[in-house]
Design a protein around this motif. Sequence first.
Motif, PDB file in Angstrom:
ATOM      1  N   TRP A 177     -28.963  -7.041 -18.534  1.00 19.54           N
ATOM      2  CA  TRP A 177     -29.278  -8.057 -19.537  1.00 19.54           C
ATOM      3  C   TRP A 177     -30.613  -8.733 -19.229  1.00 19.54           C
ATOM      4  CZ3 TRP A 177     -30.363 -13.216 -19.341  1.00 19.54           C
ATOM      5  CH2 TRP A 177     -30.512 -13.845 -20.586  1.00 19.54           C
ATOM      6  N   ILE A 178     -30.805  -9.184 -17.986  1.00 20.49           N
ATOM      7  CA  ILE A 178     -32.050  -9.889 -17.668  1.00 20.49           C
ATOM      8  C   ILE A 178     -33.244  -8.944 -17.776  1.00 20.49           C
ATOM      9  CG2 ILE A 178     -31.986  -9.630 -15.138  1.00 20.49           C
ATOM     10  CD1 ILE A 178     -33.198 -12.723 -17.086  1.00 20.49           C
ATOM     11  N   THR A 179     -33.058  -7.677 -17.429  1.00 17.05           N
ATOM     12  CA  THR A 179     -34.128  -6.692 -17.581  1.00 17.05           C
ATOM     13  C   THR A 179     -34.497  -6.543 -19.052  1.00 17.05           C
ATOM     14  OG1 THR A 179     -33.417  -5.516 -15.597  1.00 17.05           O
ATOM     15  CG2 THR A 179     -34.813  -4.304 -17.131  1.00 17.05           C
ATOM     16  N   SER A 180     -33.510  -6.397 -19.896  1.00 12.69           N
ATOM     17  CA  SER A 180     -33.747  -6.258 -21.334  1.00 12.69           C
ATOM     18  C   SER A 180     -34.436  -7.498 -21.899  1.00 12.69           C
ATOM     19  CB  SER A 180     -32.417  -6.006 -22.051  1.00 12.69           C
ATOM     20  OG  SER A 180     -32.604  -5.932 -23.430  1.00 12.69           O
ATOM     21  N   TYR A 181     -33.967  -8.663 -21.505  1.00 14.51           N
ATOM     22  CA  TYR A 181     -34.570  -9.927 -21.951  1.00 14.51           C
ATOM     23  C   TYR A 181     -36.036  -9.989 -21.550  1.00 14.51           C
ATOM     24  CZ  TYR A 181     -35.610 -14.931 -22.010  1.00 14.51           C
ATOM     25  OH  TYR A 181     -36.193 -16.155 -22.227  1.00 14.51           O
ATOM     26  N   CYS A 182     -36.313  -9.709 -20.288  1.00 14.44           N
ATOM     27  CA  CYS A 182     -37.681  -9.812 -19.779  1.00 14.44           C
ATOM     28  C   CYS A 182     -38.607  -8.762 -20.374  1.00 14.44           C
ATOM     29  CB  CYS A 182     -37.690  -9.721 -18.253  1.00 14.44           C
ATOM     30  SG  CYS A 182     -36.986 -11.170 -17.460  1.00 14.44           S
ATOM     31  N   SER A 227     -27.841 -14.180  -6.822  1.00 14.22           N
ATOM     32  CA  SER A 227     -27.011 -13.267  -6.033  1.00 14.22           C
ATOM     33  C   SER A 227     -26.881 -13.805  -4.617  1.00 14.22           C
ATOM     34  CB  SER A 227     -27.661 -11.876  -5.991  1.00 14.22           C
ATOM     35  OG  SER A 227     -26.896 -10.999  -5.187  1.00 14.22           O
ATOM     36  N   HIS A 228     -25.904 -13.275  -3.884  1.00 19.51           N
ATOM     37  CA  HIS A 228     -25.777 -13.599  -2.461  1.00 19.51           C
ATOM     38  C   HIS A 228     -26.420 -12.499  -1.613  1.00 19.51           C
ATOM     39  CE1 HIS A 228     -22.296 -11.082  -3.356  1.00 19.51           C
ATOM     40  NE2 HIS A 228     -22.335 -10.715  -2.093  1.00 19.51           N
ATOM     41  N   LYS A 229     -27.023 -11.508  -2.278  1.00 17.59           N
ATOM     42  CA  LYS A 229     -27.707 -10.423  -1.570  1.00 17.59           C
ATOM     43  C   LYS A 229     -29.209 -10.552  -1.795  1.00 17.59           C
ATOM     44  CE  LYS A 229     -23.843  -7.265  -2.081  1.00 17.59           C
ATOM     45  NZ  LYS A 229     -23.363  -6.034  -2.713  1.00 17.59           N
ATOM     46  N   LEU A 230     -29.946 -10.632  -0.704  1.00 21.59           N
ATOM     47  CA  LEU A 230     -31.384 -10.838  -0.794  1.00 21.59           C
ATOM     48  C   LEU A 230     -32.075  -9.740  -1.598  1.00 21.59           C
ATOM     49  CD1 LEU A 230     -33.618 -12.749  -0.009  1.00 21.59           C
ATOM     50  CD2 LEU A 230     -33.908 -11.473   2.101  1.00 21.59           C
ATOM     51  N   SER A 231     -31.619  -8.503  -1.459  1.00 19.82           N
ATOM     52  CA  SER A 231     -32.245  -7.408  -2.207  1.00 19.82           C
ATOM     53  C   SER A 231     -32.099  -7.609  -3.713  1.00 19.82           C
ATOM     54  CB  SER A 231     -31.659  -6.062  -1.787  1.00 19.82           C
ATOM     55  OG  SER A 231     -30.266  -6.015  -2.050  1.00 19.82           O
ATOM     56  N   HIS A 232     -30.969  -8.163  -4.161  1.00 20.51           N
ATOM     57  CA  HIS A 232     -30.772  -8.422  -5.588  1.00 20.51           C
ATOM     58  C   HIS A 232     -31.605  -9.603  -6.051  1.00 20.51           C
ATOM     59  CE1 HIS A 232     -26.624  -6.263  -5.546  1.00 20.51           C
ATOM     60  NE2 HIS A 232     -27.633  -5.419  -5.658  1.00 20.51           N
ATOM     61  N   ILE A 233     -31.750 -10.604  -5.211  1.00 19.56           N
ATOM     62  CA  ILE A 233     -32.603 -11.748  -5.551  1.00 19.56           C
ATOM     63  C   ILE A 233     -34.038 -11.260  -5.730  1.00 19.56           C
ATOM     64  CG2 ILE A 233     -33.543 -13.947  -4.765  1.00 19.56           C
ATOM     65  CD1 ILE A 233     -30.905 -14.262  -3.110  1.00 19.56           C
ATOM     66  N   ARG A 234     -34.504 -10.501  -4.761  1.00 19.71           N
ATOM     67  CA  ARG A 234     -35.875  -9.974  -4.817  1.00 19.71           C
ATOM     68  C   ARG A 234     -36.071  -9.106  -6.064  1.00 19.71           C
ATOM     69  NH1 ARG A 234     -37.039  -8.221   0.277  1.00 19.71           N
ATOM     70  NH2 ARG A 234     -38.464  -9.930   0.571  1.00 19.71           N
ATOM     71  N   LEU A 255     -27.323 -16.097 -13.075  1.00 16.67           N
ATOM     72  CA  LEU A 255     -27.583 -14.722 -13.516  1.00 16.67           C
ATOM     73  C   LEU A 255     -26.634 -13.716 -12.881  1.00 16.67           C
ATOM     74  CD1 LEU A 255     -31.478 -14.748 -13.565  1.00 16.67           C
ATOM     75  CD2 LEU A 255     -29.918 -14.788 -15.522  1.00 16.67           C
ATOM     76  N   HIS A 256     -26.241 -13.940 -11.646  1.00 17.19           N
ATOM     77  CA  HIS A 256     -25.301 -13.063 -10.936  1.00 17.19           C
ATOM     78  C   HIS A 256     -25.655 -11.587 -11.141  1.00 17.19           C
ATOM     79  CE1 HIS A 256     -22.730 -16.427  -9.830  1.00 17.19           C
ATOM     80  NE2 HIS A 256     -22.888 -16.876 -11.073  1.00 17.19           N
ATOM     81  N   ASP A 297     -25.905  -9.267  -9.158  1.00 14.46           N
ATOM     82  CA  ASP A 297     -25.195  -8.277  -8.350  1.00 14.46           C
ATOM     83  C   ASP A 297     -24.165  -7.555  -9.227  1.00 14.46           C
ATOM     84  OD1 ASP A 297     -24.337 -10.932  -8.321  1.00 14.46           O
ATOM     85  OD2 ASP A 297     -23.257 -10.756  -6.445  1.00 14.46           O
ATOM     86  N   HIS A 298     -23.940  -8.047 -10.429  1.00  7.63           N
ATOM     87  CA  HIS A 298     -23.139  -7.341 -11.436  1.00  7.63           C
ATOM     88  C   HIS A 298     -24.103  -6.560 -12.329  1.00  7.63           C
ATOM     89  CE1 HIS A 298     -19.501  -9.489 -10.323  1.00  7.63           C
ATOM     90  NE2 HIS A 298     -20.214 -10.591 -10.315  1.00  7.63           N
ATOM     91  N   ARG A 299     -23.925  -5.267 -12.399  1.00  3.43           N
ATOM     92  CA  ARG A 299     -24.838  -4.365 -13.096  1.00  3.43           C
ATOM     93  C   ARG A 299     -25.156  -4.821 -14.516  1.00  3.43           C
ATOM     94  NH1 ARG A 299     -23.697  -0.686 -16.538  1.00  3.43           N
ATOM     95  NH2 ARG A 299     -21.519  -0.563 -15.936  1.00  3.43           N
ATOM     96  N   GLU A 300     -24.160  -5.236 -15.270  1.00  2.33           N
ATOM     97  CA  GLU A 300     -24.393  -5.620 -16.663  1.00  2.33           C
ATOM     98  C   GLU A 300     -25.287  -6.852 -16.776  1.00  2.33           C
ATOM     99  OE1 GLU A 300     -20.377  -7.258 -15.363  1.00  2.33           O
ATOM    100  OE2 GLU A 300     -21.355  -5.319 -15.249  1.00  2.33           O
ATOM    101  N   ASN A 301     -25.229  -7.739 -15.801  1.00  2.00           N
ATOM    102  CA  ASN A 301     -26.103  -8.916 -15.805  1.00  2.00           C
ATOM    103  C   ASN A 301     -27.547  -8.538 -15.478  1.00  2.00           C
ATOM    104  OD1 ASN A 301     -23.793 -10.316 -16.359  1.00  2.00           O
ATOM    105  ND2 ASN A 301     -23.655 -11.328 -14.376  1.00  2.00           N
ATOM    106  N   LEU A 302     -27.709  -7.611 -14.541  1.00  2.00           N
ATOM    107  CA  LEU A 302     -29.052  -7.126 -14.221  1.00  2.00           C
ATOM    108  C   LEU A 302     -29.655  -6.411 -15.431  1.00  2.00           C
ATOM    109  CD1 LEU A 302     -31.324  -6.780 -12.155  1.00  2.00           C
ATOM    110  CD2 LEU A 302     -30.201  -4.660 -11.432  1.00  2.00           C
TER     111      LEU A 302
END
Length: 108
Positions: free
Chosen positions: A38-43, A66-73, A28-29, A31-36
């Motif tokens: 996309w997953i938000t829209s999908y969900c 992501s490699h950032k815990l805040s983005h994973i959460r 999902l990656h 940490d890239h805004r466009e991917n976040l």
Amino acid sequence: MSIATRMKPSPEPTSPDDIESIFVISDLHTDHRENLEWITSYCEGNAEPDDLPGPNDALIIVGDVSHKLSHIRQTLMIVKQNLNCRIFFIWGNHEAWVLKSDKEMNTF
């Protein structure tokens, strides 16, 4: 309206035999805004109904969120709050890069 509000909750499956379909998504990656976005829209239900897991389905998120815990959460909370299905998360190599010194790590 989110998918969670359109679907009636059902009891959590008690065995693998209770799961009707398994959906798998990876890399999902977010940490890239466009991917976040996309997953938000999908969900939130902006996909074909057959492309969304339902209450008797399982969704497996296979690493590299992501490699950032805040983005994973954040990503997992978006999925959990909007999809009414069993959710499984498997860490990938990007999650392995989360630093031990990350103060949030102890709360995850």
